[in-house]
Design a protein around this motif. Structure first.
Motif, short mmCIF file in Angstrom:
data_model
loop_
_atom_site.label_atom_id
_atom_site.label_comp_id
_atom_site.label_asym_id
_atom_site.label_seq_id
_atom_site.Cartn_x
_atom_site.Cartn_y
_atom_site.Cartn_z
N SER A 153 -0.59 -4.17 -2.50
CA SER A 153 -1.86 -4.02 -1.79
C SER A 153 -2.09 -2.58 -1.32
O SER A 153 -3.23 -2.11 -1.29
CB SER A 153 -1.93 -4.99 -0.62
OG SER A 153 -0.83 -4.81 0.24
N ASP B 28 3.97 4.86 -4.51
CA ASP B 28 4.17 3.40 -4.47
C ASP B 28 4.40 2.94 -3.03
O ASP B 28 4.74 3.74 -2.16
CB ASP B 28 5.38 3.03 -5.35
CG ASP B 28 5.41 1.54 -5.71
OD1 ASP B 28 4.52 0.80 -5.26
OD2 ASP B 28 6.33 1.13 -6.44
N GLY B 29 4.22 1.66 -2.82
CA GLY B 29 4.45 1.06 -1.51
C GLY B 29 5.91 0.64 -1.34
O GLY B 29 6.76 0.94 -2.18
N ALA B 30 6.17 -0.08 -0.26
CA ALA B 30 7.53 -0.59 -0.01
C ALA B 30 7.44 -1.79 0.92
O ALA B 30 6.48 -1.95 1.67
CB ALA B 30 8.41 0.49 0.61
N GLY C 64 9.92 -4.64 -4.32
CA GLY C 64 9.99 -5.79 -5.23
C GLY C 64 9.34 -7.04 -4.70
O GLY C 64 9.41 -8.09 -5.34
N GLY C 65 8.69 -6.93 -3.54
CA GLY C 65 7.95 -8.08 -3.03
C GLY C 65 6.92 -8.58 -4.03
O GLY C 65 6.60 -9.76 -4.09
N ALA D 65 7.40 -8.26 -7.28
CA ALA D 65 8.18 -8.57 -8.50
C ALA D 65 8.10 -7.47 -9.57
O ALA D 65 8.43 -7.72 -10.72
CB ALA D 65 7.76 -9.92 -9.09
N ALA D 66 7.68 -6.27 -9.16
CA ALA D 66 7.53 -5.19 -10.16
C ALA D 66 8.67 -4.17 -10.07
O ALA D 66 8.57 -3.06 -10.59
CB ALA D 66 6.19 -4.49 -9.96
N LEU D 67 9.79 -4.57 -9.43
CA LEU D 67 10.83 -3.60 -9.07
C LEU D 67 11.43 -2.83 -10.24
O LEU D 67 11.74 -1.65 -10.11
CB LEU D 67 11.93 -4.29 -8.27
CG LEU D 67 12.68 -5.48 -8.88
CD1 LEU D 67 13.96 -5.71 -8.13
CD2 LEU D 67 11.82 -6.74 -8.80
N GLU E 107 9.11 -0.19 -11.44
CA GLU E 107 8.98 0.76 -10.33
C GLU E 107 10.20 1.68 -10.28
O GLU E 107 10.07 2.89 -10.08
CB GLU E 107 8.82 0.00 -9.01
CG GLU E 107 7.49 -0.74 -8.93
CD GLU E 107 7.34 -1.64 -7.71
OE1 GLU E 107 6.19 -1.97 -7.39
OE2 GLU E 107 8.36 -2.01 -7.10
C1 5RP Z 1 5.95 -4.50 -5.55
C2 5RP Z 1 6.43 -3.64 -4.42
C3 5RP Z 1 5.42 -3.26 -3.37
O1 5RP Z 1 5.40 -1.88 -3.29
C4 5RP Z 1 5.85 -3.86 -2.06
O2 5RP Z 1 5.98 -5.25 -2.21
C5 5RP Z 1 4.83 -3.54 -0.97
O3 5RP Z 1 3.64 -4.24 -1.20
P1 5RP Z 1 2.36 -4.09 -0.28
O4 5RP Z 1 1.82 -2.70 -0.52
O5 5RP Z 1 1.43 -5.16 -0.77
O6 5RP Z 1 2.78 -4.28 1.15
O7 5RP Z 1 7.55 -3.25 -4.34
O8 5RP Z 1 7.00 -4.88 -6.39
#
Ligand code: 5RP
Length: 219
Positions: free
Chosen positions: A32, A83-85, A97-98, A100-102, A105
């Motif tokens: 997101s 990227d996010g985390a 990886g929340g 599932a794209a770890l 990434e």
């Molecule tokens: C996806 C991720 C995202 O960066 C992580 O889950 C953070 O997501 P968000 O920006 O929705 O908080 O690792 O695999």
């Protein structure tokens, strides 16, 4: 999702535009927070060569925004990866990886010259592990890998119904208190059947931008 968290994500995504270099290739993560980034890229029209995407979801969003998506095998260099985390510690080591794209990434993070992590400030923790650590596994090895993760002190839970873009399964490992992220990342990598863990410690972010009610914090 709380509105203030979304505001923090959007603020961090906007601040990251400073690190998008015209005439270069940009690595784009998933989630997101990254969606806010793609929206900003669509609006500002920074003339990048194109983007290397970390997921089918981000590819669709980039293409809808009119940003060319490049195959990593055709790209010599990625100037910046954004990227996010799910969690970051003050040393810029991450759980990801929340979404599932770890694996993709982590590949882009390895290639990129600079890795900029963007998040709302709720993602900052002292010790990683409150967020269950995602591990991507080859499907036939799922139960074996789960048993090995128990031996490392975790409680793996299969994220049922989720199949990654690479056709694999995800185990979310609960109850970890990760005081030595580099060592745990190496130990999990050693388990046969593991594709990737969501610990980004050996290659942490170079810069973390956190958005919150008091503004932007960068470290
Ligand atoms: C996806 C991720 C995202 O960066 C992580 O889950 C953070 O997501 P968000 O920006 O929705 O908080 O690792 O695999």
């Amino acid at each position: 999702m709380a509105t203030s968290q979304n505001a923090g994500k959007q603020a961090a995504a906007r601040a990251a535009l400073e690190y998008v270099t015209p005439g270069k290739v940009l690595g784009v993560g998933t989630g997101s927070t990254v969606n806010f980034l793609v929206d900003e890229l669509a609006t500002r029209r920074i003339p990048i060569i194109g983007a290397v995407s970390s997921s089918n979801e981000s590819t669709q969003r980039l293409e809808a925004a009119g940003i060319p998506v490049l195959d990593l095998n055709d790209v010599g260099e990625i100037e910046t990866y954004i990227d996010g985390a799910d969690e970051t510690n003050p040393r810029r080591q991450l759980i990801k990886g929340g979404g599932a794209a770890l694996t993709r990434e982590k590949i882009i993070a390895a290639v990129a010259r600079r890795f900029v992590c963007i998040a709302d400030d709720s993602k900052l923790v002292g010790v990683l592990g409150a967020f269950p650590l995602p591990v991507e596994v080859i499907p036939m090895a799922r139960a074996y890998v789960a048993r090995q993760l128990v031996r490392l002190g975790g409680r793996p839970v299969w994220r049922e119904k989720v199949v990654t873009d690479n056709g694999n399964h995800i185990l979310d490992v609960h109850d970890l208190r990760i005081t030595d992220p580099v060592a745990l990342e190496a130990a999990i990598n050693q388990i046969v059947g593991v594709v990737t863990s969501g610990l980004f410690a050996a290659r942490p972010a170079d810069l973390v931008i956190l958005g919150g009610p008091t503004g932007i914090r960068t470290f």
